[in-house]
Design a protein around this motif. Structure first.
Motif, short mmCIF file in Angstrom:
data_model
loop_
_atom_site.label_atom_id
_atom_site.label_comp_id
_atom_site.label_asym_id
_atom_site.label_seq_id
_atom_site.Cartn_x
_atom_site.Cartn_y
_atom_site.Cartn_z
N PRO A 382 -11.57 9.65 98.96
CA PRO A 382 -11.26 10.83 98.16
C PRO A 382 -10.98 10.45 96.70
CG PRO A 382 -10.08 10.91 100.24
CD PRO A 382 -10.70 9.55 100.16
N GLY A 383 -11.53 11.24 95.79
CA GLY A 383 -11.37 10.96 94.37
C GLY A 383 -12.54 10.23 93.75
N ASP A 384 -13.42 9.62 94.58
CA ASP A 384 -14.60 8.95 94.04
C ASP A 384 -15.55 10.00 93.44
OD1 ASP A 384 -13.57 6.58 94.88
OD2 ASP A 384 -15.05 6.22 96.47
N MET A 385 -16.26 9.60 92.40
CA MET A 385 -17.24 10.48 91.77
C MET A 385 -18.62 10.25 92.38
SD MET A 385 -15.34 12.16 89.68
CE MET A 385 -16.54 13.03 88.64
N LEU A 386 -19.26 11.31 92.83
CA LEU A 386 -20.59 11.22 93.43
C LEU A 386 -21.58 12.06 92.63
CD1 LEU A 386 -19.96 11.46 97.29
CD2 LEU A 386 -20.06 9.43 95.83
N SER A 387 -22.85 11.63 92.66
CA SER A 387 -23.91 12.35 91.97
C SER A 387 -24.48 13.44 92.88
CB SER A 387 -25.02 11.39 91.55
OG SER A 387 -24.55 10.43 90.63
N TYR A 388 -24.91 14.54 92.26
CA TYR A 388 -25.52 15.62 93.04
C TYR A 388 -26.45 16.45 92.16
CZ TYR A 388 -22.40 19.03 90.80
OH TYR A 388 -21.76 19.82 89.88
N ILE A 389 -27.28 17.23 92.82
CA ILE A 389 -28.09 18.25 92.13
C ILE A 389 -27.70 19.60 92.71
CG2 ILE A 389 -30.03 16.74 91.57
CD1 ILE A 389 -31.53 17.86 93.96
N GLU A 390 -27.77 20.62 91.87
CA GLU A 390 -27.48 21.97 92.34
C GLU A 390 -28.65 22.52 93.12
OE1 GLU A 390 -26.59 24.16 88.79
OE2 GLU A 390 -24.43 23.87 89.05
N ILE A 391 -28.36 23.36 94.11
CA ILE A 391 -29.41 24.04 94.87
C ILE A 391 -29.04 25.52 94.98
CG2 ILE A 391 -30.15 22.00 96.13
CD1 ILE A 391 -28.57 23.06 98.54
#
Length: 391
Positions: A382-391
């Motif tokens: 928890p608290g880690d930054m993850l990459s994502y794309i919006e859908i």
């Protein structure tokens, strides 16, 4: 099996830009501007009043100054004359500023008795005049390519542009395959399911800027598939759903090959969406998507979007990668790049759904993001930054 980035590059090599067509301005919303367009006039085309009030000479503006009102100017109706010292013209918002005037005292700051006005409040430093060309000048341009938003259409209209050069919408032929499929509203047999992928992909492709056409479901026979492919004439991209794997009933690759498809690749190191196939069929790009609903939709976001963007004239399109703070722990990823359904809360916290089965459309419908896990990505806390794309 190739990487996601290599697959995307290969797919973009298959595409070509669509032709330019001219459409009426009223039909240009959401289209992609194909060429730079230039204004045909200044805006405003004359110095105009920004307020209702009285046009006077700035050098004469002071508290308790008095002016004789000699006429009126309204939007579309200018005052035909030139202002002399000690004179004022009643003026309304949008009206041309009379010759000789360079200041508008707002009506709230004056007292009027018949044709005589007196400034009773400090008018302040603003002239309340919009200068000619204050928004744009004749010859100023709107750059391309760009998706035309409502504000862009308003700008083009004010530039006196009646027709707009846009990229033709690419036509995408969608073919669902499988004896198990029945169209929505039909009566499925005991061993059948409702075809869902085609409708999700059609909406997705049209949101991307394409024109999507749903063709009849192709049964798991070579004859049916040949018939389906014969109906794709005129399409700029052919997308099949299902039947691209290596099972005894997966005939898309064989029939496409028999029809002369030049295959670019087969299988991508990703989850979900591994059994992805692509190539050219009769000069037309073809993409064979997996049959699992989530796999097909994820591949649409990852691969079909950049293809459509390229066809619409955008150079080297790449999805907008964002980051968010993980709200819980997740385990390490395997050897394939994983696009995990997730939800970004209003507060910006990221929750990755625990069940990532590629058949679960209910989870995809709840998700508003796809978290991108690189191959062999370690566990996260928890608290880690993850990459994502919006859908």
């Amino acid at each position: 099996m190739i990487s996601v980035s290599d697959a995307r590059d290969a797919l973009l090599q298959l595409t070509r830009e669509m032709e330019i067509e001219h459409v009426p301005l009223a039909q240009a919303a959401g289209r992609v501007l194909a060429q730079e367009v230039s204004a045909r006039r200044d805006q405003p085309p004359f110095s105009a009043s920004a307020m209702d009030g009285y046009a006077v000479k700035a050098a004469e503006v002071e508290l308790h100054a008095m002016f004789q009102v000699i006429g009126e100017a309204a939007a579309g109706h200018s005052f035909d004359g030139e202002l002399r010292p000690g004179q004022a013209v009643r003026i309304f918002t949008g009206a041309p500023v009379p010759r000789g005037a360079d200041f508008v005292v707002i009506q709230e700051d004056v007292d009027r008795k018949k044709d005589l006005i007196t400034i009773l409040s400090d008018p302040g430093p603003s002239s309340n005049i919009r200068p000619r060309g204050g928004d744009f000048h004749s010859g100023d341009s709107l750059a391309a390519p760009r998706i035309l938003r409502p504000a862009d259409l308003a700008l083009l209209a004010s530039m006196n542009i009646a027709e707009v050069p846009v990229r033709r919408r690419p036509i995408v032929a969608l073919i669902s395959t499988g004896d198990e499929l029945v169209m929505p509203g039909g009566t499925p047999g005991p061993d059948q399911i409702i075809a869902s992928n085609t409708f999700g992909l059609k909406a997705m492709l049209e949101d991307f800027g394409a024109e999507a056409r749903i063709l009849p479901i192709a049964a798991d026979t070579e004859t049916a598939l040949r018939m389906a492919f014969s109906l794709t004439a005129g399409a700029d991209l052919v997308v099949t759903i299902g039947g691209a794997s290596v099972g005894d009933h997966d005939l898309v690759a064989k029939v496409a090959g028999d029809l002369g498809m030049d295959r670019s690749f087969y299988k991508v190191a990703m989850r979900p969406g591994k059994p992805l196939m692509a190539g050219r069929l009769g000069g037309t790009p073809m993409v064979g998507l997996p049959g699992n609903p989530v796999s097909a939709m994820v591949c649409g976001h990852v691969f079909l979007w950049p293809m459509i963007q390229t066809m619409l004239g955008f150079r080297q399109p790449a999805p907008k990668i964002m980051t968010a703070r993980l709200s819980h722990e997740i385990s390490a990823n395997g050897p394939r790049q994983h696009y995990m359904r997730a939800e970004i809360s209003a507060a910006g916290d990221l929750t990755v759904f625990s069940n990532q089965d590629s058949s679960l459309l209910s989870v995809l419908s709840t998700a508003n993001a796809l978290v991108i896990r690189p191959p062999n990505d370690p566990a996260h806390a928890p608290g880690d930054m993850l990459s994502y794309i919006e859908i």
